[in-house]
Design a protein around this motif. Structure first.
Motif, PDB file in Angstrom:
ATOM      1  N   PHE A 110       0.836  -1.205   0.000  1.00  9.92           N
ATOM      2  CA  PHE A 110       0.000   0.000   0.000  1.00  9.92           C
ATOM      3  C   PHE A 110       0.872   1.258   0.000  1.00  9.92           C
ATOM      4  O   PHE A 110       0.579   2.224  -0.720  1.00  9.92           O
ATOM      5  N   GLN A 111       1.924   1.253   0.785  1.00  6.57           N
ATOM      6  CA  GLN A 111       2.836   2.401   0.821  1.00  6.57           C
ATOM      7  C   GLN A 111       3.453   2.636  -0.554  1.00  6.57           C
ATOM      8  O   GLN A 111       3.609   3.785  -0.990  1.00  6.57           O
ATOM      9  N   GLU A 112       3.761   1.543  -1.235  1.00  6.38           N
ATOM     10  CA  GLU A 112       4.324   1.659  -2.584  1.00  6.38           C
ATOM     11  C   GLU A 112       3.284   2.230  -3.553  1.00  6.38           C
ATOM     12  O   GLU A 112       3.608   3.058  -4.412  1.00  6.38           O
ATOM     13  N   PHE A 113       2.041   1.788  -3.398  1.00  6.12           N
ATOM     14  CA  PHE A 113       0.960   2.307  -4.236  1.00  6.12           C
ATOM     15  C   PHE A 113       0.779   3.804  -3.995  1.00  6.12           C
ATOM     16  O   PHE A 113       0.714   4.596  -4.947  1.00  6.12           O
ATOM     17  N   GLU A 114       0.721   4.182  -2.746  1.00  5.89           N
ATOM     18  CA  GLU A 114       0.527   5.593  -2.386  1.00  5.89           C
ATOM     19  C   GLU A 114       1.669   6.453  -2.934  1.00  5.89           C
ATOM     20  O   GLU A 114       1.449   7.523  -3.504  1.00  5.89           O
ATOM     21  N   THR A 115       2.887   5.967  -2.764  1.00  2.00           N
ATOM     22  CA  THR A 115       4.053   6.713  -3.247  1.00  2.00           C
ATOM     23  C   THR A 115       4.013   6.873  -4.767  1.00  2.00           C
ATOM     24  O   THR A 115       4.271   7.958  -5.299  1.00  2.00           O
ATOM     25  N   LYS A 116       3.667   5.793  -5.458  1.00  2.00           N
ATOM     26  CA  LYS A 116       3.642   5.831  -6.918  1.00  2.00           C
ATOM     27  C   LYS A 116       2.608   6.833  -7.427  1.00  2.00           C
ATOM     28  O   LYS A 116       2.867   7.570  -8.385  1.00  2.00           O
ATOM     29  N   ILE A 117       1.455   6.865  -6.790  1.00  3.60           N
ATOM     30  CA  ILE A 117       0.414   7.809  -7.205  1.00  3.60           C
ATOM     31  C   ILE A 117       0.821   9.239  -6.878  1.00  3.60           C
ATOM     32  O   ILE A 117       0.761  10.142  -7.730  1.00  3.60           O
ATOM     33  N   HIS A 118       1.258   9.466  -5.652  1.00  7.01           N
ATOM     34  CA  HIS A 118       1.512  10.837  -5.199  1.00  7.01           C
ATOM     35  C   HIS A 118       2.804  11.441  -5.730  1.00  7.01           C
ATOM     36  O   HIS A 118       2.965  12.659  -5.726  1.00  7.01           O
ATOM     37  N   GLN A 119       3.735  10.625  -6.187  1.00  7.85           N
ATOM     38  CA  GLN A 119       4.926  11.178  -6.821  1.00  7.85           C
ATOM     39  C   GLN A 119       4.556  11.925  -8.096  1.00  7.85           C
ATOM     40  O   GLN A 119       5.130  12.965  -8.412  1.00  7.85           O
ATOM     41  N   GLN A 120       3.580  11.405  -8.808  1.00  8.83           N
ATOM     42  CA  GLN A 120       3.162  12.019 -10.073  1.00  8.83           C
ATOM     43  C   GLN A 120       1.932  12.905  -9.902  1.00  8.83           C
ATOM     44  O   GLN A 120       1.798  13.919 -10.589  1.00  8.83           O
ATOM     45  N   LEU A 121       1.056  12.519  -8.977  1.00  4.72           N
ATOM     46  CA  LEU A 121      -0.202  13.248  -8.764  1.00  4.72           C
ATOM     47  C   LEU A 121      -0.373  13.559  -7.278  1.00  4.72           C
ATOM     48  O   LEU A 121      -1.193  12.943  -6.590  1.00  4.72           O
ATOM     49  N   PRO A 122       0.390  14.501  -6.746  1.00  5.69           N
ATOM     50  CA  PRO A 122       0.381  14.770  -5.309  1.00  5.69           C
ATOM     51  C   PRO A 122      -0.963  15.235  -4.759  1.00  5.69           C
ATOM     52  O   PRO A 122      -1.249  15.052  -3.568  1.00  5.69           O
ATOM     53  N   GLU A 123      -1.797  15.823  -5.598  1.00  4.33           N
ATOM     54  CA  GLU A 123      -3.098  16.331  -5.138  1.00  4.33           C
ATOM     55  C   GLU A 123      -4.216  15.295  -5.242  1.00  4.33           C
ATOM     56  O   GLU A 123      -5.331  15.530  -4.789  1.00  4.33           O
ATOM     57  N   THR A 124      -3.917  14.156  -5.835  1.00  2.00           N
ATOM     58  CA  THR A 124      -4.934  13.116  -5.987  1.00  2.00           C
ATOM     59  C   THR A 124      -5.216  12.443  -4.648  1.00  2.00           C
ATOM     60  O   THR A 124      -4.294  12.050  -3.933  1.00  2.00           O
ATOM     61  N   LYS A 125      -6.500  12.315  -4.347  1.00  3.76           N
ATOM     62  CA  LYS A 125      -6.900  11.669  -3.099  1.00  3.76           C
ATOM     63  C   LYS A 125      -6.963  10.157  -3.287  1.00  3.76           C
ATOM     64  O   LYS A 125      -7.520   9.672  -4.275  1.00  3.76           O
ATOM     65  N   ILE A 126      -6.388   9.420  -2.347  1.00  4.92           N
ATOM     66  CA  ILE A 126      -6.459   7.957  -2.356  1.00  4.92           C
ATOM     67  C   ILE A 126      -7.417   7.512  -1.263  1.00  4.92           C
ATOM     68  O   ILE A 126      -7.245   7.858  -0.091  1.00  4.92           O
ATOM     69  N   LEU A 127      -8.438   6.758  -1.661  1.00  3.55           N
ATOM     70  CA  LEU A 127      -9.408   6.222  -0.704  1.00  3.55           C
ATOM     71  C   LEU A 127      -9.242   4.707  -0.665  1.00  3.55           C
ATOM     72  O   LEU A 127      -9.490   4.020  -1.663  1.00  3.55           O
ATOM     73  N   TYR A 128      -8.798   4.198   0.470  1.00  2.00           N
ATOM     74  CA  TYR A 128      -8.600   2.752   0.604  1.00  2.00           C
ATOM     75  C   TYR A 128      -9.780   2.156   1.345  1.00  2.00           C
ATOM     76  O   TYR A 128     -10.039   2.492   2.513  1.00  2.00           O
ATOM     77  N   ILE A 129     -10.516   1.274   0.681  1.00  6.81           N
ATOM     78  CA  ILE A 129     -11.625   0.575   1.322  1.00  6.81           C
ATOM     79  C   ILE A 129     -11.065  -0.596   2.118  1.00  6.81           C
ATOM     80  O   ILE A 129     -10.320  -1.424   1.592  1.00  6.81           O
ATOM     81  N   ALA A 130     -11.430  -0.662   3.394  1.00  6.82           N
ATOM     82  CA  ALA A 130     -10.934  -1.707   4.278  1.00  6.82           C
ATOM     83  C   ALA A 130     -11.190  -3.099   3.709  1.00  6.82           C
ATOM     84  O   ALA A 130     -12.194  -3.334   3.028  1.00  6.82           O
ATOM     85  N   VAL A 131     -10.296  -4.025   3.999  1.00  8.26           N
ATOM     86  CA  VAL A 131     -10.533  -5.420   3.623  1.00  8.26           C
ATOM     87  C   VAL A 131     -11.794  -5.875   4.351  1.00  8.26           C
ATOM     88  O   VAL A 131     -11.926  -5.709   5.563  1.00  8.26           O
ATOM     89  N   LYS A 132     -12.727  -6.432   3.609  1.00  6.99           N
ATOM     90  CA  LYS A 132     -14.034  -6.750   4.179  1.00  6.99           C
ATOM     91  C   LYS A 132     -14.019  -8.030   5.021  1.00  6.99           C
ATOM     92  O   LYS A 132     -13.259  -8.958   4.747  1.00  6.99           O
ATOM     93  N   PRO A 133     -14.882  -8.077   6.022  1.00  6.81           N
ATOM     94  CA  PRO A 133     -15.095  -9.328   6.737  1.00  6.81           C
ATOM     95  C   PRO A 133     -16.053 -10.178   5.907  1.00  6.81           C
ATOM     96  O   PRO A 133     -17.135  -9.714   5.556  1.00  6.81           O
ATOM     97  N   SER A 134     -15.650 -11.379   5.541  1.00  2.00           N
ATOM     98  CA  SER A 134     -16.524 -12.205   4.702  1.00  2.00           C
ATOM     99  C   SER A 134     -16.771 -13.567   5.342  1.00  2.00           C
ATOM    100  O   SER A 134     -15.996 -14.022   6.195  1.00  2.00           O
TER     101      SER A 134
END
Length: 207
Positions: A110-134
């Motif tokens: 997740f940290q790698e995903f966040e870094t990859k997005i924000h390095q190029q798009l720092p103003e883009t909001k990332i919304l992570y949906i919690a892993v669901k209980p199934s």
């Protein structure tokens, strides 16, 4: 050289090339306008009828079933960044836990995903949906909640990153996953499950 032939790319990641080709073809036919919302992740995203849940939202679904968070990291260059979205909604981690990834490993992805997005798009909001209980993966609930705790903490200290907790709303009075929220496989959701997700997500989509 194809992804499968490139020794640097694990087969578990290279296997999504056909899916990526389909997305590329869709982009060519209907170019994605910048400034929208991209949904990415595993089958819970792929199967989501976004138009039904968010009729007014300029949303693009780039979920690919069976994928892990590391897959979304790898392919973000193709199915997230080119669209220059204002918001990225990601649901992944479910299949990672089933594949014996630890909460700490999933956090790193997740940290790698966040870094990859924000390095190029720092103003883009990332919304992570919690892993669901199934129902199908209830035996893994400790790992699910451990993963969610780590990513929630990461989002809390990271700018333009928000954690969407859907755990409690998906549980019944007995503390177990509500059966009506799941299809027969006990893993994928019914429309009722998506109603809960949409309700939790909607306030975070407003800019």
């Amino acid at each position: 050289m194809s992804l499968a032939e490139d020794a640097k790319v694990p087969e578990s990641i290279a296997r999504w090339k056909k899916e990526m080709d389909k997305f590329a073809a869709a982009d060519q036919k209907h170019p994605v306008q910048p400034g929208g919302v991209v949904f990415v992740g595993s089958s819970s995203i792929r199967m989501w009828d976004l138009k039904k849940s968010f009729p007014e939202l300029d949303a693009v679904n780039r979920g690919f079933g069976g994928s892990r968070l590391e897959d979304s990291v790898y392919y973000a260059d193709q199915i997230v960044l080119p669209y220059q979205p204002r918001t990225v909604v990601v649901y992944a981690g479910d299949n990672d836990i089933a594949a014996k990834y630890t909460p700490e490993q999933i956090l790193e992805d997740f940290q790698e995903f966040e870094t990859k997005i924000h390095q190029q798009l720092p103003e883009t909001k990332i919304l992570y949906i919690a892993v669901k209980p199934s129902i199908a993966r209830w035996k893994m609930i400790d790992q699910v909640r451990g993963t969610n705790k780590l990513i929630a903490e990461e989002c809390a200290k990271t700018e333009n990153c928000e954690f969407i907790d859907i755990d409690a709303p998906m549980l019944g009075e007995d503390g177990k996953p509500r059966k009506e929220l799941f299809k027969k496989d006990g893993l994928h959701m019914t429309d009722a499950g998506y109603v809960i997700w949409a309700k939790a997500l909607e306030p975070h989509l407003a800019n």
